[in-house]
Design a protein around this motif. Sequence first.
Motif, PDB file in Angstrom:
ATOM      1  N   LYS A   1       0.830  -1.202   0.000  1.00  0.00           N
ATOM      2  CA  LYS A   1       0.000   0.000   0.000  1.00  0.00           C
ATOM      3  C   LYS A   1       0.867   1.255   0.000  1.00  0.00           C
ATOM      4  O   LYS A   1       0.530   2.253  -0.669  1.00  0.00           O
ATOM      5  CB  LYS A   1      -0.916  -0.010   1.208  1.00  0.00           C
ATOM      6  CG  LYS A   1      -2.006  -1.070   1.153  1.00  0.00           C
ATOM      7  CD  LYS A   1      -2.830  -1.091   2.438  1.00  0.00           C
ATOM      8  CE  LYS A   1      -3.898  -2.159   2.391  1.00  0.00           C
ATOM      9  NZ  LYS A   1      -4.663  -2.233   3.665  1.00  0.00           N
ATOM     10  N   ALA A   2       1.979   1.227   0.734  1.00  0.00           N
ATOM     11  CA  ALA A   2       2.862   2.397   0.803  1.00  0.00           C
ATOM     12  C   ALA A   2       3.456   2.718  -0.565  1.00  0.00           C
ATOM     13  O   ALA A   2       3.530   3.889  -0.971  1.00  0.00           O
ATOM     14  CB  ALA A   2       3.962   2.163   1.828  1.00  0.00           C
TER      15      ALA A   2
ATOM     16  N   ARG B   1       2.237   1.894  -3.569  1.00  0.00           N
ATOM     17  CA  ARG B   1       1.188   2.397  -4.452  1.00  0.00           C
ATOM     18  C   ARG B   1       0.872   3.860  -4.159  1.00  0.00           C
ATOM     19  O   ARG B   1       0.667   4.660  -5.090  1.00  0.00           O
ATOM     20  CB  ARG B   1      -0.060   1.536  -4.306  1.00  0.00           C
ATOM     21  CG  ARG B   1       0.059   0.189  -5.016  1.00  0.00           C
ATOM     22  CD  ARG B   1      -1.149  -0.669  -4.781  1.00  0.00           C
ATOM     23  NE  ARG B   1      -1.095  -1.882  -5.618  1.00  0.00           N
ATOM     24  CZ  ARG B   1      -1.676  -3.020  -5.302  1.00  0.00           C
ATOM     25  NH1 ARG B   1      -2.378  -3.130  -4.171  1.00  0.00           N
ATOM     26  NH2 ARG B   1      -1.575  -4.055  -6.119  1.00  0.00           N
ATOM     27  N   ARG B   2       0.858   4.222  -2.891  1.00  0.00           N
ATOM     28  CA  ARG B   2       0.604   5.619  -2.525  1.00  0.00           C
ATOM     29  C   ARG B   2       1.746   6.508  -3.012  1.00  0.00           C
ATOM     30  O   ARG B   2       1.504   7.596  -3.562  1.00  0.00           O
ATOM     31  CB  ARG B   2       0.449   5.745  -1.011  1.00  0.00           C
ATOM     32  CG  ARG B   2       0.250   7.186  -0.528  1.00  0.00           C
ATOM     33  CD  ARG B   2       0.053   7.244   0.973  1.00  0.00           C
ATOM     34  NE  ARG B   2       1.193   6.705   1.687  1.00  0.00           N
ATOM     35  CZ  ARG B   2       2.295   7.403   1.988  1.00  0.00           C
ATOM     36  NH1 ARG B   2       2.394   8.679   1.600  1.00  0.00           N
ATOM     37  NH2 ARG B   2       3.281   6.852   2.648  1.00  0.00           N
ATOM     38  N   GLU B   3       2.976   6.065  -2.829  1.00  0.00           N
ATOM     39  CA  GLU B   3       4.124   6.864  -3.279  1.00  0.00           C
ATOM     40  C   GLU B   3       4.081   7.078  -4.788  1.00  0.00           C
ATOM     41  O   GLU B   3       4.369   8.183  -5.264  1.00  0.00           O
ATOM     42  CB  GLU B   3       5.428   6.167  -2.877  1.00  0.00           C
ATOM     43  CG  GLU B   3       5.719   6.219  -1.379  1.00  0.00           C
ATOM     44  CD  GLU B   3       7.009   5.514  -1.011  1.00  0.00           C
ATOM     45  OE1 GLU B   3       7.361   5.534   0.183  1.00  0.00           O
ATOM     46  OE2 GLU B   3       7.666   4.939  -1.903  1.00  0.00           O
ATOM     47  N   ARG B   4       3.737   6.056  -5.535  1.00  0.00           N
ATOM     48  CA  ARG B   4       3.697   6.186  -6.989  1.00  0.00           C
ATOM     49  C   ARG B   4       2.597   7.168  -7.417  1.00  0.00           C
ATOM     50  O   ARG B   4       2.803   7.966  -8.338  1.00  0.00           O
ATOM     51  CB  ARG B   4       3.497   4.831  -7.653  1.00  0.00           C
ATOM     52  CG  ARG B   4       4.613   3.837  -7.355  1.00  0.00           C
ATOM     53  CD  ARG B   4       4.694   2.738  -8.385  1.00  0.00           C
ATOM     54  NE  ARG B   4       5.338   3.226  -9.609  1.00  0.00           N
ATOM     55  CZ  ARG B   4       5.525   2.483 -10.693  1.00  0.00           C
ATOM     56  NH1 ARG B   4       5.095   1.224 -10.718  1.00  0.00           N
ATOM     57  NH2 ARG B   4       6.113   2.988 -11.765  1.00  0.00           N
ATOM     58  N   ARG B   5       1.453   7.120  -6.761  1.00  0.00           N
ATOM     59  CA  ARG B   5       0.376   8.067  -7.089  1.00  0.00           C
ATOM     60  C   ARG B   5       0.807   9.491  -6.778  1.00  0.00           C
ATOM     61  O   ARG B   5       0.639  10.405  -7.599  1.00  0.00           O
ATOM     62  CB  ARG B   5      -0.889   7.730  -6.293  1.00  0.00           C
ATOM     63  CG  ARG B   5      -1.656   6.523  -6.773  1.00  0.00           C
ATOM     64  CD  ARG B   5      -3.056   6.491  -6.159  1.00  0.00           C
ATOM     65  NE  ARG B   5      -3.028   6.596  -4.700  1.00  0.00           N
ATOM     66  CZ  ARG B   5      -2.967   5.533  -3.890  1.00  0.00           C
ATOM     67  NH1 ARG B   5      -2.916   4.315  -4.392  1.00  0.00           N
ATOM     68  NH2 ARG B   5      -2.986   5.714  -2.578  1.00  0.00           N
ATOM     69  N   GLU B   6       1.361   9.705  -5.608  1.00  0.00           N
ATOM     70  CA  GLU B   6       1.713  11.061  -5.189  1.00  0.00           C
ATOM     71  C   GLU B   6       2.887  11.610  -5.987  1.00  0.00           C
ATOM     72  O   GLU B   6       2.980  12.830  -6.204  1.00  0.00           O
ATOM     73  CB  GLU B   6       2.020  11.084  -3.695  1.00  0.00           C
ATOM     74  CG  GLU B   6       0.801  10.786  -2.827  1.00  0.00           C
ATOM     75  CD  GLU B   6       1.060  11.030  -1.359  1.00  0.00           C
ATOM     76  OE1 GLU B   6       2.036  11.741  -1.024  1.00  0.00           O
ATOM     77  OE2 GLU B   6       0.279  10.513  -0.530  1.00  0.00           O
TER      78      GLU B   6
END
Length: 415
Positions: free
Chosen positions: A228-229, A231-236
Amino acid sequence: MARSKSSESGGGTISVRVVDRLGDIPAADWDACANPRTQPDAAPRSLSDITAEETYNPFVSHTFLNSLEASGTVSARTGWLPQHLVVEDHRTDGGVIAAAMPCYLKNHSHGEYVFDHGWADAYERAGGHYYPKLQISVPFTPVTGPRLMARPGPDADRNRNALIAAAVELCKRHKASSVHWTFLPKHEWDLLGAVGALQRTDRQFHWANEGYADFDAFLAALSSRKRKAIRRERREALAEGIDVVRLSGSDITEDHWDAFFAFYMDTGGRKWGRPYLNRAFFSEIGASMAERIVLIMAKRAGRWIAGALNFAGDTTLYGRHWGCVEDHPFLHFEVCYYQAIEHAIDNRMAFVEAGAQGEHKLSRGYLPVTTYSAHYIADAGLRDAIADYLERERHYVDAEARLLRDHAPFRKDSQ
């Protein structure tokens, strides 16, 4: 060039000479020693073709090393005086280069990534002169690769030993304090240890491809929290309208190099104080080995803002330099680490080496790997002191690697 005394061995005569300009050595002869098991344009088609050991290392190639010299990045002026050693076998007419070693006479310890500044300071305080020294390495490149480079054959070990003996003799001729072989393959480290060189270890973080079909398959091997971390980093990282592209071969233009050099100088100047590479070097590699380059560039509002330079071997993608002119959350991780992993998966490459240091790489799937160096120290007192230190350091490096692996981000059932 200087030539050593010839010697009889194995029924033939060999000699060792010092070459102060790589361009004086035919590229085919050098590469037959540096990368004898492959051709630069041959790449594996599937993971089943890949072995754990790299078959083509771009950094020891004649093309890469000569680009450093041709651009003026490596020279006596920059404190890297080429003193390459080549073994010639004279059993054939005109002789043949049977082994080679990239060697430099140095008056500082910058650009090496195996740190001996403490050794130098201690020796100077004791009244000795640590510089000049001999460095057997690829300048500015903390990548493991062959240093005792020999053509395959029954005399390969003899020729490697001739290179070692020649390096020690060259050290004496220059009244240098030491010889340093850095980022060695394990078997060369063992060979040098067997002839009395001091042995040192350190660690880097490398990513290994376990046959993942795509990036999501890699993520599936991670713990839920780490997945999850990321995926969040890639989005941001891309949230502010940032686009990322991967460029190679003829797609890389001088405009791209201009932009990347600006990133490199800005980030390198803040991080190191004095970036090592000059603008001409990037044009040299762009002209001579673009098919082995993967340039990952980020653009926002029509402007290049960040980039990472990678080189491709046959089994490994090597991350080398990163820079940016705009700061965005997690963009460094996206451009340097996640894009590199995607490229390796897409191209069926076995490993990604993301450069020196960086425990932050662990949570992103890069695991600790031991690196090796060997050191000949001329002064007995300094040698004994360093030997004692290195024995304790090796135990620490080994214990730290075990501890770090215990904190790997992978699910327990996937390791």
